[in-house]
Design an enzyme around this catalytic site. Structure first.
Site, short mmCIF file in Angstrom:
data_model
loop_
_atom_site.label_atom_id
_atom_site.label_comp_id
_atom_site.label_asym_id
_atom_site.label_seq_id
_atom_site.Cartn_x
_atom_site.Cartn_y
_atom_site.Cartn_z
N LYS A 27 0.69 -1.50 -0.45
CA LYS A 27 0.01 0.11 -0.07
C LYS A 27 1.12 1.02 -0.03
O LYS A 27 -0.02 3.01 -0.19
CB LYS A 27 -0.57 -0.20 0.76
CG LYS A 27 -0.28 -0.12 2.42
CD LYS A 27 -1.13 -0.24 3.85
CE LYS A 27 -0.27 -0.12 4.77
NZ LYS A 27 -1.46 -1.16 6.05
N GLU A 28 2.29 1.48 0.06
CA GLU A 28 3.17 2.11 0.39
C GLU A 28 4.40 2.78 -0.36
O GLU A 28 5.08 3.40 -0.62
CB GLU A 28 3.43 2.59 2.11
CG GLU A 28 4.39 1.56 2.28
CD GLU A 28 4.13 1.49 3.69
OE1 GLU A 28 5.40 0.92 4.71
OE2 GLU A 28 3.39 1.97 4.70
N ALA A 29 4.61 0.93 -0.73
CA ALA A 29 5.67 1.13 -1.85
C ALA A 29 5.60 -0.41 -2.52
O ALA A 29 4.62 -1.18 -2.21
CB ALA A 29 6.96 1.28 -0.15
N VAL A 31 8.34 -3.83 -3.82
CA VAL A 31 9.44 -4.02 -3.06
C VAL A 31 10.44 -5.15 -4.82
O VAL A 31 9.31 -5.96 -4.73
CB VAL A 31 9.44 -4.87 -1.85
CG1 VAL A 31 11.02 -5.09 -1.10
CG2 VAL A 31 9.35 -3.78 -0.92
N VAL A 124 15.14 -10.87 4.01
CA VAL A 124 14.58 -11.32 4.95
C VAL A 124 14.38 -12.87 4.21
O VAL A 124 13.30 -12.96 3.64
CB VAL A 124 13.41 -11.60 5.62
CG1 VAL A 124 13.52 -12.42 7.04
CG2 VAL A 124 13.77 -10.22 6.46
N ASP A 168 1.18 -0.25 13.43
CA ASP A 168 0.69 -1.15 12.03
C ASP A 168 1.02 -2.98 11.95
O ASP A 168 0.65 -2.98 11.08
CB ASP A 168 0.55 -0.59 10.96
CG ASP A 168 -0.21 -0.71 9.47
OD1 ASP A 168 -0.85 -0.80 10.13
OD2 ASP A 168 -0.07 -0.36 8.46
N ASN A 173 2.56 -7.58 8.33
CA ASN A 173 3.48 -7.05 8.42
C ASN A 173 4.90 -7.75 9.27
O ASN A 173 5.89 -7.03 9.87
CB ASN A 173 4.23 -5.28 9.46
CG ASN A 173 2.78 -4.58 8.49
OD1 ASN A 173 2.90 -4.61 6.73
ND2 ASN A 173 1.97 -3.46 9.40
N ASP A 185 8.03 -3.16 7.82
CA ASP A 185 6.92 -2.00 7.54
C ASP A 185 7.22 -1.03 7.88
O ASP A 185 5.97 -1.42 9.51
CB ASP A 185 5.72 -2.46 6.68
CG ASP A 185 5.82 -3.30 5.38
OD1 ASP A 185 6.82 -3.07 4.86
OD2 ASP A 185 4.94 -3.94 5.02
#
Length: 291
Positions: A27-29, A31, A124, A168, A173, A185
């Site tokens: 929702k924000e980036a 990867v 990871v 969050d 996450n 996140d």
């Protein structure tokens, strides 16, 4: 794959050799898995504010310090420059949090660099060297659910001891590598001491964990680790290895009878004074009517 435009500056500057593939779109980036010499790493490319679903709610940004007064004024005015600076501050929040948490021993991806709006960090991986799955994609037995829940509650404690609340945290996450959960996140991470919403958000984070793991170990849904952790933090007693029970009993408040009587006496005196003034006023009006 073709190098995304936002990652090209990292290739030009020698930080990234090539882009292997897209790993996820959140929702924000976005990867990506990238190759850096002999290592595979993650490149997190933040989406522009108008293209992401997660908004910079004031609950999250409250208490964040802006060192440059010109930037702070521009952000308050909402100018174009101010919006750009606000966006940069939002991205830097995750970078700063990752460095602080990694130093505090919290299980987060190791950050390596932040360049041109792209965060370069550890990939990871699972036992086979493949990108680790998210917690919600892993099948859990009741025993493993209890183990992972305990590990994550301990990570929440370590985060708070470092002055940070995730804000969050949920099964979406958290990644799971060969050693267990890894928290990811963090652009919405908040300063526990400076944000008035910190206690509520910490409790929500911990309740999210209890709800998720409670699917596999139902007794976890009855725990109150969030309230217990915050009470220890507020009292200055929270340590990374503080013993927790999951039980929270609100402290009993002993009534101060002297103070209560003082309040009652003051109210009675104020009422008597009000009645006296009213009687005097009525008597004065009556005297005027006689004339």
């Amino acid at each position: 794959m073709k190098t995304p435009a936002r990652i090209e500056p990292l290739v030009v500057d020698g930080l990234v050799d090539s882009v292997v593939r897209q790993l996820m779109s959140g929702k924000e980036a976005m990867v990506y898995v990238v190759q850096c010499g002999d290592e595979f790493r993650c490149a997190k490319v933040y989406k522009e504010a108008n293209k992401r679903s997660f908004r910079q709610a004031v609950d999250y940004t409250e208490g964040r310090k802006i060192k440059n007064s010109r930037q702070a004024r521009a952000m308050q005015k909402g100018s174009r420059y101010g919006r750009q600076e606000q966006e940069a501050a939002w991205q830097h929040a995750e970078v700063d949090a990752l460095y602080r948490l990694a130093a505090a021993g919290v299980r987060v991806p190791t950050p390596y660099n932040f360049h041109e709006g792209v965060l370069l960090m550890e990939l990871v991986a699972d036992e086979d060297g493949e990108p680790a799955p998210r917690l919600n994609d892993v099948q859990l037995s009741p025993e493993i659910a209890r183990e992972y829940h305990a590990m994550l509650v301990r990570q929440v404690v370590r985060m708070l001891c470092a002055g940070i609340v995730h804000g969050d945290l949920s099964e979406y996450n958290v990644l799971v590598d060969s050693a267990g959960p890894v928290i990811i996140d963090l652009p919405q991470a908040i300063d526990a001491a400076a944000n008035n919403n910190a206690s509520r958000m910490l409790e929500r984070d911990v309740d999210n964990l209890a709800t998720y793991f409670g699917q596999f170990a139902p007794e976890l849904r009855q725990t109150s680790y969030g309230k217990e952790i915050w009470a220890l933090y507020e009292s200055g007693k929270l340590q990374p290895e503080s013993e927790l029970t999951g039980i929270f009993t609100p402290p009993e408040t002993v009534a101060d009878l002297d103070e209560i009587m003082q309040v009652i006496d003051a109210a009675a005196a104020a009422d008597a004074d009000r009645r006296a003034r009213k009687a005097a006023l009525e008597q004065g009006l009556a005297s005027q009517d006689e004339f």
